[in-house]
Design a protein around this motif. Sequence first.
Motif, PDB file in Angstrom:
ATOM      1  N   GLY A   1       0.822  -1.214   0.000  1.00 23.88           N
ATOM      2  CA  GLY A   1       0.000   0.000   0.000  1.00 23.88           C
ATOM      3  C   GLY A   1       0.849   1.254   0.000  1.00 23.88           C
ATOM      4  O   GLY A   1       0.569   2.212  -0.718  1.00 23.88           O
ATOM      5  N   VAL A   2       1.904   1.268   0.807  1.00 20.42           N
ATOM      6  CA  VAL A   2       2.717   2.467   0.935  1.00 20.42           C
ATOM      7  C   VAL A   2       3.712   2.608  -0.205  1.00 20.42           C
ATOM      8  O   VAL A   2       3.894   3.682  -0.764  1.00 20.42           O
ATOM      9  N   MET A   3       4.365   1.509  -0.567  1.00 19.98           N
ATOM     10  CA  MET A   3       5.465   1.616  -1.520  1.00 19.98           C
ATOM     11  C   MET A   3       5.205   0.977  -2.879  1.00 19.98           C
ATOM     12  O   MET A   3       5.995   1.157  -3.805  1.00 19.98           O
ATOM     13  N   GLY A   4       4.136   0.205  -3.002  1.00 26.32           N
ATOM     14  CA  GLY A   4       3.878  -0.484  -4.265  1.00 26.32           C
ATOM     15  C   GLY A   4       4.872  -1.594  -4.532  1.00 26.32           C
ATOM     16  O   GLY A   4       5.146  -1.939  -5.668  1.00 26.32           O
ATOM     17  N   VAL A   5       5.429  -2.174  -3.457  1.00 22.93           N
ATOM     18  CA  VAL A   5       6.432  -3.238  -3.599  1.00 22.93           C
ATOM     19  C   VAL A   5       5.892  -4.503  -2.940  1.00 22.93           C
ATOM     20  O   VAL A   5       5.314  -4.443  -1.867  1.00 22.93           O
ATOM     21  N   VAL A   6       6.058  -5.641  -3.619  1.00 31.02           N
ATOM     22  CA  VAL A   6       5.715  -6.910  -2.986  1.00 31.02           C
ATOM     23  C   VAL A   6       6.974  -7.459  -2.322  1.00 31.02           C
ATOM     24  O   VAL A   6       8.002  -7.604  -2.980  1.00 31.02           O
ATOM     25  N   ASN A   7       6.872  -7.723  -1.029  1.00 31.47           N
ATOM     26  CA  ASN A   7       8.033  -8.246  -0.310  1.00 31.47           C
ATOM     27  C   ASN A   7       8.063  -9.764  -0.397  1.00 31.47           C
ATOM     28  O   ASN A   7       7.363 -10.458   0.318  1.00 31.47           O
ATOM     29  N   PHE A   8       8.928 -10.273  -1.277  1.00 34.07           N
ATOM     30  CA  PHE A   8       8.999 -11.729  -1.444  1.00 34.07           C
ATOM     31  C   PHE A   8       9.625 -12.426  -0.243  1.00 34.07           C
ATOM     32  O   PHE A   8       9.478 -13.618  -0.076  1.00 34.07           O
ATOM     33  N   ALA A   9      10.332 -11.671   0.555  1.00 34.00           N
ATOM     34  CA  ALA A   9      10.984 -12.287   1.713  1.00 34.00           C
ATOM     35  C   ALA A   9      10.070 -12.275   2.941  1.00 34.00           C
ATOM     36  O   ALA A   9      10.501 -12.594   4.041  1.00 34.00           O
ATOM     37  N   HIS A  10       8.806 -11.912   2.741  1.00 28.27           N
ATOM     38  CA  HIS A  10       7.878 -11.797   3.867  1.00 28.27           C
ATOM     39  C   HIS A  10       7.785 -13.103   4.669  1.00 28.27           C
ATOM     40  O   HIS A  10       7.792 -13.084   5.898  1.00 28.27           O
ATOM     41  N   GLY A  11       7.714 -14.218   3.965  1.00 27.30           N
ATOM     42  CA  GLY A  11       7.637 -15.521   4.642  1.00 27.30           C
ATOM     43  C   GLY A  11       8.881 -15.789   5.467  1.00 27.30           C
ATOM     44  O   GLY A  11       8.821 -16.393   6.543  1.00 27.30           O
ATOM     45  N   GLU A  12      10.031 -15.299   4.979  1.00 26.58           N
ATOM     46  CA  GLU A  12      11.278 -15.529   5.697  1.00 26.58           C
ATOM     47  C   GLU A  12      11.351 -14.634   6.934  1.00 26.58           C
ATOM     48  O   GLU A  12      11.978 -14.992   7.920  1.00 26.58           O
ATOM     49  N   PHE A  13      10.671 -13.481   6.881  1.00 26.29           N
ATOM     50  CA  PHE A  13      10.565 -12.657   8.095  1.00 26.29           C
ATOM     51  C   PHE A  13       9.801 -13.448   9.158  1.00 26.29           C
ATOM     52  O   PHE A  13      10.132 -13.447  10.330  1.00 26.29           O
ATOM     53  N   LEU A  14       8.772 -14.149   8.697  1.00 25.28           N
ATOM     54  CA  LEU A  14       7.982 -14.980   9.610  1.00 25.28           C
ATOM     55  C   LEU A  14       8.871 -16.077  10.201  1.00 25.28           C
ATOM     56  O   LEU A  14       8.867 -16.312  11.417  1.00 25.28           O
ATOM     57  N   MET A  15       9.643 -16.712   9.338  1.00 28.03           N
ATOM     58  CA  MET A  15      10.551 -17.775   9.795  1.00 28.03           C
ATOM     59  C   MET A  15      11.520 -17.232  10.838  1.00 28.03           C
ATOM     60  O   MET A  15      11.716 -17.839  11.885  1.00 28.03           O
ATOM     61  N   LEU A  16      12.078 -16.060  10.556  1.00 26.83           N
ATOM     62  CA  LEU A  16      13.052 -15.463  11.472  1.00 26.83           C
ATOM     63  C   LEU A  16      12.429 -15.238  12.849  1.00 26.83           C
ATOM     64  O   LEU A  16      13.020 -15.558  13.882  1.00 26.83           O
ATOM     65  N   SER A  17      11.208 -14.705  12.865  1.00 25.91           N
ATOM     66  CA  SER A  17      10.592 -14.437  14.161  1.00 25.91           C
ATOM     67  C   SER A  17      10.233 -15.742  14.876  1.00 25.91           C
ATOM     68  O   SER A  17      10.278 -15.814  16.103  1.00 25.91           O
ATOM     69  N   MET A  18       9.911 -16.786  14.102  1.00 22.61           N
ATOM     70  CA  MET A  18       9.626 -18.076  14.740  1.00 22.61           C
ATOM     71  C   MET A  18      10.900 -18.666  15.357  1.00 22.61           C
ATOM     72  O   MET A  18      10.878 -19.208  16.466  1.00 22.61           O
ATOM     73  N   TYR A  19      12.021 -18.554  14.626  1.00 23.95           N
ATOM     74  CA  TYR A  19      13.288 -19.028  15.202  1.00 23.95           C
ATOM     75  C   TYR A  19      13.638 -18.231  16.456  1.00 23.95           C
ATOM     76  O   TYR A  19      14.077 -18.788  17.463  1.00 23.95           O
ATOM     77  N   ALA A  20      13.422 -16.907  16.383  1.00 26.37           N
ATOM     78  CA  ALA A  20      13.735 -16.065  17.538  1.00 26.37           C
ATOM     79  C   ALA A  20      12.919 -16.511  18.740  1.00 26.37           C
ATOM     80  O   ALA A  20      13.439 -16.669  19.853  1.00 26.37           O
ATOM     81  N   THR A  21      11.621 -16.759  18.515  1.00 26.47           N
ATOM     82  CA  THR A  21      10.750 -17.203  19.600  1.00 26.47           C
ATOM     83  C   THR A  21      11.202 -18.553  20.132  1.00 26.47           C
ATOM     84  O   THR A  21      11.270 -18.768  21.343  1.00 26.47           O
ATOM     85  N   TYR A  22      11.558 -19.440  19.189  1.00 29.75           N
ATOM     86  CA  TYR A  22      11.974 -20.777  19.604  1.00 29.75           C
ATOM     87  C   TYR A  22      13.252 -20.718  20.441  1.00 29.75           C
ATOM     88  O   TYR A  22      13.337 -21.330  21.500  1.00 29.75           O
ATOM     89  N   PHE A  23      14.239 -19.952  19.966  1.00 28.53           N
ATOM     90  CA  PHE A  23      15.510 -19.925  20.692  1.00 28.53           C
ATOM     91  C   PHE A  23      15.373 -19.200  22.032  1.00 28.53           C
ATOM     92  O   PHE A  23      16.044 -19.554  23.000  1.00 28.53           O
ATOM     93  N   ALA A  24      14.509 -18.181  22.082  1.00 26.89           N
ATOM     94  CA  ALA A  24      14.255 -17.519  23.364  1.00 26.89           C
ATOM     95  C   ALA A  24      13.714 -18.538  24.360  1.00 26.89           C
ATOM     96  O   ALA A  24      14.045 -18.523  25.543  1.00 26.89           O
ATOM     97  N   PHE A  25      12.903 -19.459  23.832  1.00 24.92           N
ATOM     98  CA  PHE A  25      12.311 -20.488  24.699  1.00 24.92           C
ATOM     99  C   PHE A  25      13.333 -21.565  25.059  1.00 24.92           C
ATOM    100  O   PHE A  25      13.522 -21.905  26.234  1.00 24.92           O
ATOM    101  N   ALA A  26      14.020 -22.079  24.039  1.00 24.15           N
ATOM    102  CA  ALA A  26      14.911 -23.226  24.254  1.00 24.15           C
ATOM    103  C   ALA A  26      16.177 -22.835  25.015  1.00 24.15           C
ATOM    104  O   ALA A  26      16.644 -23.587  25.865  1.00 24.15           O
TER     105      ALA A  26
END
Lengths: 433, 288
Positions: free
Chosen positions: B32-57
Amino acid sequence: MDHRRKRGSARRALLRGFAGGCFALLLGGAVLGTSAAHAEQVVRIGALYPLSGAVAKSGEDTLNAVKLAVDVINGKYPDSHLPFAKPGGLPGLGGARIELVAADHQASPEVGAAEAERMITQQKVAALIGTFLSSVAATVAQVAERNEVPFLIAEAEATPLTERGYKWLFRTTPTSREQARDFFLFLRDLNATREQKIKTIAVVHENTLWGQEFGTSMEGYFKEFPEFTLAANIGYQQGTTDVTSEVQRLIRLKPDVVVHASYDAEAILFAKTYRQFNFAPQGVLAIGAAFSSTAFRNALKDDANYFLVREHWALDLAGKNPLTAEVGKLYQDRYNKAMDGTPARAFLAMMTLADAINRAGSTEPAAIQKALQATDLPPSSLIMPWDGVKFDAKGQNTKARGIFVQTLQGKPVTVWPFNIAQAKLVWPKPASE
Amino acid sequence: MTVELLIQLLVSGLGMGFIFALIAIGLALIYGVMGVVNFAHGEFLMLSMYATYFAFALGGLDPLVSLPFVALAMFGFGVAVYYLLMRKVIGGATHAEIFATFGLMVFMQAAAQFLFGADYFSIDHSLLSGSWRVGGITLPMPQIAAAAGALICTAGLYALVFRTELGRALRAVSQDRVAALTMGIDADRINALSWGLASACVGVAGSLLANFYYVFPRVGAVFVLIAYVTVALGGFGSMSGALVAGVIIGVLQVISGLFVASTLKFVPVYVLYLAVVLLRPRGLLGRL
């Protein structure tokens, strides 16, 4: 969505480049390796495995078992009880050594066929062994048939491979259809010990070739085992984000037993969802190692217990079979890794091939083919819990058997066939908290 | 039985739907703001899941505790990606924008596999483990929490965009960049803000998802494809559209999984998507 297409083709191009690089390196290695030994009489065997690409790790583990078998045959192991270990070399050929020519088929049927052709015509191998993947075995089998060189399939399970009536193709490992049959044999055996009979079976499978073939094979056996009825055959898309609807269907059908063909990711997802909805069939059985893998056990902790997996081999069988203990230790010492069912089958296949060449007393492919056809190995000479090795007219080993392994207190333990069980089967599956 | 089953499916579908929506909203915001599709969006999700996992483990932090920190860190990550990568390519060829985010996707996936291996990690117990049973209906806690979290997060973002001065600036840039510039709005900062907010959203989604889904290097690909469909169905650049579409997709896939066939459970979703795109090319709530 054209960005997806772009993404896919770019990734493919990248992979291709990478695989090509690996291949070039490997080819160099193979050529260097083969020019080294020449002194006494040698029997050249070509081994085809995926050493790059998505299944490279499995390919390497499996080829390592073949290498181990060759070393056991060539070297002198005076204390060993494994076949050919004591004398060093093949006595039937005046102590000839086996020279292994290994190649990377990159998980590609085309590369596999080209490599097989090269091994046969240029390196004059007496026989081929491999290939881990069924898709590659299919094209290699054609090349072997055309060139009239024996090809022994050690681990590839797709049923149709030995249905084509090839004359130069042999397979020691059970087909996926035979593996499906083990589920029925196990449940029939179990029913014989129980008052309340197990009746309904639901099959849940992922829908790539492996899962689909397994689902169809399972369906086909209900005629032969009429005491069981099929509650449902549920296929699901691999890589799904949730399996609520699949589990809801199972809850409504209330099958006594669920039989799974799933890879690691969905095995975890299903097990978690079963727990969430308190879905508790008497037992959950699976083909493939996903339901007893390390990832599965780590993800589910105590809830990983009591799942049953149909296996080919287990290290705990060492208690019943000294050869299992010996080979397990050799593998562990050499590669610093526990041996599992697939390397075990590769080891057995190499031993079977060596036995045939030894009896043939010749490196002529036709003589080896004849000897393979006459193969009849007793169970006492095998590291597998099988009744023996004996090929039918299609080249399929008829004496392979499966075992069932149950995870108990976080460890997979052999519980079936009951006469070689290392622990008592826990049935039905106790309800989780 | 049938009513209970329907409610059960609705609950499960809504749970997944809100998560799809939260992932898609980030995508919609950047577009909406930039007219750009972020193809790495799924990998941002992965990164935050790893962060959550490692914070836990490694740190013993419950996903619920680490959630704000993960969101904050992801906000920083998004802003950094904007300044270090996106700012250098916007305004150039469209290819450059596509390949920049695409390259980031490949890099992040490969890096994750290199650093953490291809194994599946999952959080085996957390504050949100277990499930409630109401009558014959099972309410899985992690999914309910995820739905609630996604709803709160969406509402918060909505308030920020439509009720604050900053949001007004954001909308101004998205509607007419040049006019916004002449009004003295720093478009560069707004772009960075949209990347930060989008990444924070996906950070929250990752944290909530890690409660019941496993983490592996390719986990982003599993969810992001649905996120693309969600954004296109809801209307490109429309946040409320992404929310509505996410919920529709979540419910539809669960229901068709039961009544059609489980291998075909996404077919009705794509059929609906095609129908909407044919009859209303801008998506459900999108503007042209």
